[in-house]
Design a protein around this motif. Structure first.
Motif, PDB file in Angstrom:
ATOM      1  N   VAL A   1       0.750  -1.624  -0.102  1.00 36.61           N
ATOM      2  CA  VAL A   1       0.283   0.167  -0.078  1.00 36.61           C
ATOM      3  C   VAL A   1       0.777   1.133   0.181  1.00 36.61           C
ATOM      4  N   GLN A   2       0.376   2.171  -0.698  1.00 33.87           N
ATOM      5  CA  GLN A   2       1.351   3.684  -1.262  1.00 33.87           C
ATOM      6  C   GLN A   2       0.633   4.535  -0.444  1.00 33.87           C
ATOM      7  N   VAL A   3       1.011   5.249   0.322  1.00 35.76           N
ATOM      8  CA  VAL A   3       0.111   6.553   0.989  1.00 35.76           C
ATOM      9  C   VAL A   3       0.961   7.564   0.408  1.00 35.76           C
ATOM     10  N   ARG A   4       0.099   8.660   0.106  1.00 32.92           N
ATOM     11  CA  ARG A   4       0.476  10.379  -0.473  1.00 32.92           C
ATOM     12  C   ARG A   4      -0.007  11.166   0.508  1.00 32.92           C
ATOM     13  N   GLU A   5       0.998  11.645   0.771  1.00 31.30           N
ATOM     14  CA  GLU A   5       0.369  13.105   1.655  1.00 31.30           C
ATOM     15  C   GLU A   5      -0.146  14.230   0.895  1.00 31.30           C
ATOM     16  N   LYS A   6      -1.048  14.491   1.351  1.00 28.70           N
ATOM     17  CA  LYS A   6      -1.508  15.214  -0.608  1.00 28.70           C
ATOM     18  C   LYS A   6      -1.727  16.981   0.519  1.00 28.70           C
ATOM     19  N   LYS A   7      -0.834  17.655  -0.189  1.00 28.06           N
ATOM     20  CA  LYS A   7      -0.069  19.503   0.787  1.00 28.06           C
ATOM     21  C   LYS A   7      -0.755  20.404   0.030  1.00 28.06           C
ATOM     22  N   GLY A   8      -1.924  21.021   1.537  1.00 30.77           N
ATOM     23  CA  GLY A   8      -1.580  22.796   0.871  1.00 30.77           C
ATOM     24  C   GLY A   8      -0.798  22.783   0.093  1.00 30.77           C
ATOM     25  N   PRO A   9      -1.058  24.508  -0.548  1.00 24.08           N
ATOM     26  CA  PRO A   9      -0.190  24.962  -1.800  1.00 24.08           C
ATOM     27  C   PRO A   9       1.394  25.541   0.035  1.00 24.08           C
ATOM     28  N   LEU A  10       0.160  25.964   0.589  1.00 29.73           N
ATOM     29  CA  LEU A  10       1.242  26.895   1.885  1.00 29.73           C
ATOM     30  C   LEU A  10       2.614  25.659   2.302  1.00 29.73           C
ATOM     31  N   ARG A  11       1.827  24.743   2.581  1.00 25.74           N
ATOM     32  CA  ARG A  11       2.709  22.978   2.663  1.00 25.74           C
ATOM     33  C   ARG A  11       4.036  22.829   1.809  1.00 25.74           C
ATOM     34  N   ALA A  12       3.049  22.694   0.431  1.00 24.93           N
ATOM     35  CA  ALA A  12       3.841  22.175  -0.425  1.00 24.93           C
ATOM     36  C   ALA A  12       4.955  23.276  -0.884  1.00 24.93           C
ATOM     37  N   ALA A  13       4.805  24.369  -0.411  1.00 24.16           N
ATOM     38  CA  ALA A  13       5.666  26.004  -1.103  1.00 24.16           C
ATOM     39  C   ALA A  13       7.107  25.804   0.184  1.00 24.16           C
ATOM     40  N   ILE A  14       6.953  24.663   1.074  1.00 21.84           N
ATOM     41  CA  ILE A  14       8.171  25.045   2.091  1.00 21.84           C
ATOM     42  C   ILE A  14       9.651  24.356   0.785  1.00 21.84           C
ATOM     43  N   PRO A  15      10.084  24.873   1.059  1.00 26.66           N
ATOM     44  CA  PRO A  15      11.438  24.843   0.392  1.00 26.66           C
ATOM     45  C   PRO A  15      12.520  23.407   0.794  1.00 26.66           C
TER      46      PRO A  15
ATOM     47  N   ILE B   1       3.278  27.476  17.327  1.00 25.69           N
ATOM     48  CA  ILE B   1       3.533  26.402  17.170  1.00 25.69           C
ATOM     49  C   ILE B   1       3.463  25.990  15.675  1.00 25.69           C
ATOM     50  N   MET B   2       2.920  26.850  15.357  1.00 24.30           N
ATOM     51  CA  MET B   2       2.792  26.809  13.798  1.00 24.30           C
ATOM     52  C   MET B   2       4.175  27.009  12.930  1.00 24.30           C
ATOM     53  N   SER B   3       4.847  28.067  13.894  1.00 32.17           N
ATOM     54  CA  SER B   3       5.699  27.878  13.131  1.00 32.17           C
ATOM     55  C   SER B   3       7.162  27.366  13.495  1.00 32.17           C
ATOM     56  N   ILE B   4       7.043  26.756  14.641  1.00 28.98           N
ATOM     57  CA  ILE B   4       7.568  25.835  15.332  1.00 28.98           C
ATOM     58  C   ILE B   4       7.805  24.785  14.316  1.00 28.98           C
ATOM     59  N   PHE B   5       6.197  23.946  13.937  1.00 33.72           N
ATOM     60  CA  PHE B   5       6.085  22.663  13.020  1.00 33.72           C
ATOM     61  C   PHE B   5       6.947  23.416  11.466  1.00 33.72           C
ATOM     62  N   TRP B   6       7.022  24.289  11.471  1.00 32.68           N
ATOM     63  CA  TRP B   6       7.085  24.531  10.082  1.00 32.68           C
ATOM     64  C   TRP B   6       8.387  24.596   9.823  1.00 32.68           C
ATOM     65  N   GLY B   7       9.355  24.671  11.229  1.00 33.18           N
ATOM     66  CA  GLY B   7      10.546  24.246  10.702  1.00 33.18           C
ATOM     67  C   GLY B   7      11.269  22.697  11.513  1.00 33.18           C
ATOM     68  N   MET B   8      10.553  22.083  11.831  1.00 31.35           N
ATOM     69  CA  MET B   8      10.414  20.700  12.027  1.00 31.35           C
ATOM     70  C   MET B   8      10.642  19.974  10.102  1.00 31.35           C
ATOM     71  N   ASP B   9       8.955  20.259   9.835  1.00 32.77           N
ATOM     72  CA  ASP B   9       9.056  20.678   8.310  1.00 32.77           C
ATOM     73  C   ASP B   9      10.199  20.737   7.421  1.00 32.77           C
ATOM     74  N   MET B  10      10.885  21.973   7.965  1.00 38.45           N
ATOM     75  CA  MET B  10      12.201  22.127   6.386  1.00 38.45           C
ATOM     76  C   MET B  10      13.198  21.359   6.943  1.00 38.45           C
ATOM     77  N   VAL B  11      13.637  21.689   8.100  1.00 42.55           N
ATOM     78  CA  VAL B  11      14.670  19.717   8.562  1.00 42.55           C
ATOM     79  C   VAL B  11      14.011  18.727   7.630  1.00 42.55           C
ATOM     80  N   ILE B  12      13.194  18.030   8.171  1.00 39.65           N
ATOM     81  CA  ILE B  12      12.841  16.674   7.433  1.00 39.65           C
ATOM     82  C   ILE B  12      12.445  17.125   6.104  1.00 39.65           C
ATOM     83  N   LEU B  13      12.027  18.279   5.606  1.00 40.46           N
ATOM     84  CA  LEU B  13      12.740  18.020   3.949  1.00 40.46           C
ATOM     85  C   LEU B  13      14.381  18.239   3.360  1.00 40.46           C
TER      86      LEU B  13
END
Length: 141
Positions: free
Chosen positions: A36-50, A117-129
């Motif tokens: 099973v393959q799962v793909r996350e559907k990202k909104g435009p703001l989330r998908a814009a993280i470089p 809180i959103m800012s911290i999660f955004w930063g964590m997403d940056m590190v993950i990417l």
């Protein structure tokens, strides 16, 4: 006081489970051998993280942790420097402005803790990417 309908419901549920197991020729384990393959559907703001270099992403996380939105603001400029995003069909300036909008949302809502809180999660997403980029994992996850 006993409720006789509870036993009837339990018996009916057990009978339904037995019927479902009998109908499946492989037994109760219906997911064996299935990929099973799962793909996350990202909104435009989330998908814009470089996808930034790892050290830059860690700096942005640090900035986002102590000054909400600042790391997101800095990451917007990495888009202008050629960092890829999950929005390949959008122009670089559009993605830049989406990141600026995310930074402004984080700054303006930091007063009620939501932005912080959103800012911290955004930063964590940056590190993950950034770690995906370093490991060579494909962009579309």
């Amino acid at each position: 006081m006993e409720h006789p309908h509870k036993d009837g419901e339990t018996t009916a549920a057990a009978a339904a489970a037995a019927t479902a197991a009998a109908a499946d020729p492989r037994g109760a384990s219906s997911s064996s051998g299935v990929v099973v393959q799962v793909r996350e559907k990202k909104g435009p703001l989330r998908a814009a993280i470089p996808y930034m270099p790892f050290p830059v992403a860690v700096i942005c996380l640090f900035l986002n942790t102590f000054v909400p939105g600042l790391g997101t603001f800095v990451s917007a400029f990495t888009v202008l420097c050629g960092a890829r995003t999950d929005l390949p069909d959008r122009h670089m300036c559009c993605v830049f402005w989406l990141n600026i909008a995310a930074a402004l949302i984080q700054i303006l809502t930091a007063i009620v803790m939501v932005g912080w809180i959103m800012s911290i999660f955004w930063g964590m997403d940056m590190v993950i990417l950034a770690s995906y980029k370093e490991q060579g994992i494909p962009q579309q996850l």
